[in-house]
Design an enzyme around this catalytic site. Sequence first.
Site, PDB file in Angstrom:
ATOM      1  N   ALA A   1     -64.902  42.664-132.176  1.00  0.00           N
ATOM      2  CA  ALA A   1     -65.495  41.899-131.078  1.00  0.00           C
ATOM      3  C   ALA A   1     -66.935  41.517-131.372  1.00  0.00           C
ATOM      4  CB  ALA A   1     -65.426  42.726-129.802  1.00  0.00           C
ATOM      5  N   ALA A   2     -67.250  41.295-132.654  1.00  0.00           N
ATOM      6  CA  ALA A   2     -68.651  41.050-133.009  1.00  0.00           C
ATOM      7  C   ALA A   2     -68.997  39.565-133.089  1.00  0.00           C
ATOM      8  CB  ALA A   2     -68.965  41.727-134.337  1.00  0.00           C
TER       9      ALA A   2
ATOM     10  N   GLY B   1     -54.190  31.881-140.238  1.00  0.00           N
ATOM     11  CA  GLY B   1     -53.890  32.243-141.615  1.00  0.00           C
ATOM     12  C   GLY B   1     -52.377  32.175-141.823  1.00  0.00           C
TER      13      GLY B   1
ATOM     14  N   TYR C   1     -65.608  32.054 -84.384  1.00  0.00           N
ATOM     15  CA  TYR C   1     -66.180  33.034 -85.313  1.00  0.00           C
ATOM     16  C   TYR C   1     -66.153  34.415 -84.681  1.00  0.00           C
ATOM     17  CZ  TYR C   1     -69.378  35.837 -88.022  1.00  0.00           C
ATOM     18  OH  TYR C   1     -69.905  36.861 -88.765  1.00  0.00           O
TER      19      TYR C   1
ATOM     20  N   ASN D   1     -50.475  34.579-139.371  1.00  0.00           N
ATOM     21  CA  ASN D   1     -51.039  35.902-139.137  1.00  0.00           C
ATOM     22  C   ASN D   1     -51.559  35.977-137.700  1.00  0.00           C
ATOM     23  OD1 ASN D   1     -52.424  38.348-139.393  1.00  0.00           O
ATOM     24  ND2 ASN D   1     -54.274  37.318-140.161  1.00  0.00           N
TER      25      ASN D   1
ATOM     26  N   ARG E   1     -67.321  28.470-130.929  1.00  0.00           N
ATOM     27  CA  ARG E   1     -66.458  27.378-130.458  1.00  0.00           C
ATOM     28  C   ARG E   1     -66.266  27.374-128.941  1.00  0.00           C
ATOM     29  NH1 ARG E   1     -61.999  28.745-135.051  1.00  0.00           N
ATOM     30  NH2 ARG E   1     -63.100  30.750-134.902  1.00  0.00           N
TER      31      ARG E   1
ATOM     32  N   ASN F   1     -73.482  37.665 -83.632  1.00  0.00           N
ATOM     33  CA  ASN F   1     -73.666  39.039 -84.143  1.00  0.00           C
ATOM     34  C   ASN F   1     -74.996  39.251 -84.842  1.00  0.00           C
ATOM     35  OD1 ASN F   1     -72.851  37.309 -86.213  1.00  0.00           O
ATOM     36  ND2 ASN F   1     -72.012  38.988 -87.416  1.00  0.00           N
TER      37      ASN F   1
HETATM   38  C1  UD1 Z   1     -58.389  35.193-137.856  1.00  0.00           C
HETATM   39  C2  UD1 Z   1     -57.613  35.490-139.147  1.00  0.00           C
HETATM   40  C3  UD1 Z   1     -56.426  34.543-139.252  1.00  0.00           C
HETATM   41  C4  UD1 Z   1     -55.540  34.703-138.040  1.00  0.00           C
HETATM   42  C5  UD1 Z   1     -56.336  34.522-136.749  1.00  0.00           C
HETATM   43  C6  UD1 Z   1     -55.480  34.952-135.581  1.00  0.00           C
HETATM   44  C7  UD1 Z   1     -59.185  36.345-140.825  1.00  0.00           C
HETATM   45  C8  UD1 Z   1     -59.995  36.031-142.011  1.00  0.00           C
HETATM   46  N1  UD1 Z   1     -58.499  35.335-140.288  1.00  0.00           N
HETATM   47  O1  UD1 Z   1     -58.953  33.896-137.949  1.00  0.00           O
HETATM   48  O2  UD1 Z   1     -55.674  34.838-140.427  1.00  0.00           O
HETATM   49  O3  UD1 Z   1     -54.484  33.786-138.104  1.00  0.00           O
HETATM   50  O4  UD1 Z   1     -57.508  35.340-136.733  1.00  0.00           O
HETATM   51  O5  UD1 Z   1     -56.099  34.703-134.344  1.00  0.00           O
HETATM   52  O6  UD1 Z   1     -59.148  37.512-140.408  1.00  0.00           O
HETATM   53  N2  UD1 Z   1     -65.114  39.293-135.983  1.00  0.00           N
HETATM   54  C9  UD1 Z   1     -65.981  40.343-136.129  1.00  0.00           C
HETATM   55  N3  UD1 Z   1     -66.836  40.364-137.167  1.00  0.00           N
HETATM   56  C10 UD1 Z   1     -66.862  39.385-138.113  1.00  0.00           C
HETATM   57  C11 UD1 Z   1     -65.961  38.302-137.974  1.00  0.00           C
HETATM   58  C12 UD1 Z   1     -65.097  38.274-136.898  1.00  0.00           C
HETATM   59  O7  UD1 Z   1     -65.987  41.256-135.300  1.00  0.00           O
HETATM   60  O8  UD1 Z   1     -67.667  39.485-139.035  1.00  0.00           O
HETATM   61  C13 UD1 Z   1     -64.179  39.267-134.844  1.00  0.00           C
HETATM   62  C14 UD1 Z   1     -64.363  38.087-133.909  1.00  0.00           C
HETATM   63  O9  UD1 Z   1     -65.282  38.408-132.876  1.00  0.00           O
HETATM   64  C15 UD1 Z   1     -62.957  37.873-133.373  1.00  0.00           C
HETATM   65  C16 UD1 Z   1     -62.061  38.361-134.508  1.00  0.00           C
HETATM   66  O10 UD1 Z   1     -62.873  39.163-135.334  1.00  0.00           O
HETATM   67  O11 UD1 Z   1     -62.722  38.642-132.217  1.00  0.00           O
HETATM   68  C17 UD1 Z   1     -61.442  37.222-135.315  1.00  0.00           C
HETATM   69  O12 UD1 Z   1     -62.450  36.396-135.855  1.00  0.00           O
HETATM   70  P1  UD1 Z   1     -62.332  34.808-135.829  1.00  0.00           P
HETATM   71  O13 UD1 Z   1     -63.545  34.256-136.457  1.00  0.00           O
HETATM   72  O14 UD1 Z   1     -61.973  34.334-134.486  1.00  0.00           O
HETATM   73  O15 UD1 Z   1     -61.084  34.600-136.843  1.00  0.00           O
HETATM   74  P2  UD1 Z   1     -60.086  33.361-136.908  1.00  0.00           P
HETATM   75  O16 UD1 Z   1     -60.770  32.220-137.557  1.00  0.00           O
HETATM   76  O17 UD1 Z   1     -59.491  33.116-135.579  1.00  0.00           O
HETATM   77 CA    CA Z   2     -59.895  33.895-133.543  1.00  0.00          CA
END
Ligand code: UD1
Ligand code: CA
Length: 461
Positions: A9-10, A141, A371, A170, A15, A391
């Site tokens: 969740a980092a 992915g 009311y 994925n 977007r 009131n």
């Molecule tokens: C990712 C997957 C992709 C998959 C998709 C599914 C990778 C490289 N790609 O892409 O294969 O189909 O999710 O939804 O894993 N995050 C961190 N730290 C980081 C980067 C990301 O905590 O350094 C967290 C983000 O906050 C997010 C999650 O990881 O909650 C996924 O990152 P995001 O950048 O959304 O990956 P996608 O491009 O969606």
């Molecule tokens: Ca994502």
Amino acid sequence: MITQFILLAAGAGTRMRSNMPKVLQPLAGKPLLGHLLHTINNLPFEKSCHLITGHQSERVEAYANDQALSFSVNPIYQAEQLGTGHAVQQALPSLPDEGVSVILYADVPLVSAKTLSRLIEDAKDSLCLLTQVIENPTGYGRIIREKGHAVGIIEEKDATDDQRMIREVNTGMMAVNNAVLKSLLPKLQNNNQQQEYYLTDLIALAHREALPVYTLDVDNPMEAQGVNDKRQLASLERAYQLNFANQLLMQGVTVIDPERFDCRGTMTVGRDVSIDVNCIFEGEVAIGEGVSIASHCVIGSSNHKTVIGDGVEIKPYSIIESGVIEANCVIGPFARIRPNTHLHEKVKVGNFVEVKKSEIHAGAKVNHLTYIGDATIGSNANIGAGTITCNYDGVNKSKTVIGDNAFIGSNSSLVAPVEVKSGAVVGAGSTITRNVEDDQLAIARGKQRNIDNWPKPSKKS
Ligand code: UD1
Ligand code: CA
């Protein structure tokens, strides 16, 4: 063995174009992260959770800490977001050597407890990846298979045109044996388009080391739907709501149009309940049997409980913010019931009536343009059109008490604190400032004068 969960969740969630961190954006009234935390909470085994935070980490951690959970959440700060693999690397020192870790992306919120259990089971001594075949795989992915076995994941940005045609994607979720995770994760490289450490490269690494890669398909497509922008958030919201409405239909609830139904909380619904189009349910809502809810009603509010008794009829465009509505009440159209209100059986609250922090006893009627605030109304009392309980004096709130069978004439103001006792009658247009005793008639208005031969205005020349 305690099952470990690693929640990613980092990310900034660029977007989303929002000041709110992506994982706190609400879906069905609850932050994305909350869906995952509550699903994990429902799993019937011991677990521990590592939350990887970065952007607005205080807000994200504060939200997680606020949830009533049966497991501990260990916040881990990822100072630089160098990729999903890098994010999981931050958790490595916190993981035991044995057992399984489940890796979840906080922006893929609707995975079910059942799917998570199956994923853990299927990881065995290696790892299991949750995949899905979808119509439009753009952005995800792609799963690379050889002789049926998953041998790698290629990200959209790194994929060839041919690879982009692959529709098995994925989901981001996997369960990995901790020993495997600890041996493979440090080997990730960032030689890709985005120069990130991709968690997804774990699959190719496992394949290279002849470790089996198991895959599992999701039951329900929405379980795998990720949220990167507001369009995907809206589309997942609709999928969630349609699924919710379908569950109600299967339970026997008449949902007139499941595509025009929204629940942003929890609902229990009795038999023979009908819900017309465009109603929104919020917070915790309990609906009895034989209730009918007409179109465009908002029932409940977040963090509040609303109870609707058997046989209640709610007419169109009514708002019930919370409270208890007992059996066979009739509400609306265009009524507004505010918090801390209790309507006993067979109460009627009609159009353009607002009721706040009041108790109305059985059979009383408040039918039009009124009311009622900080009041108690006795059983079978009749409150005429345009009655106002005054009131608030600008500083303090005061109570109005109306007895059983009292009758308040139309367009009356009851200046609180004041009491109109049982069986008393207030003449229309009165401003009542002193108590009215049992069965008295109170009239407090200018006397009517009828004037003969009065000088009528004439048109100026
Ligand atoms: C990712 C997957 C992709 C998959 C998709 C599914 C990778 C490289 N790609 O892409 O294969 O189909 O999710 O939804 O894993 N995050 C961190 N730290 C980081 C980067 C990301 O905590 O350094 C967290 C983000 O906050 C997010 C999650 O990881 O909650 C996924 O990152 P995001 O950048 O959304 O990956 P996608 O491009 O969606
Ligand atoms: Ca994502």
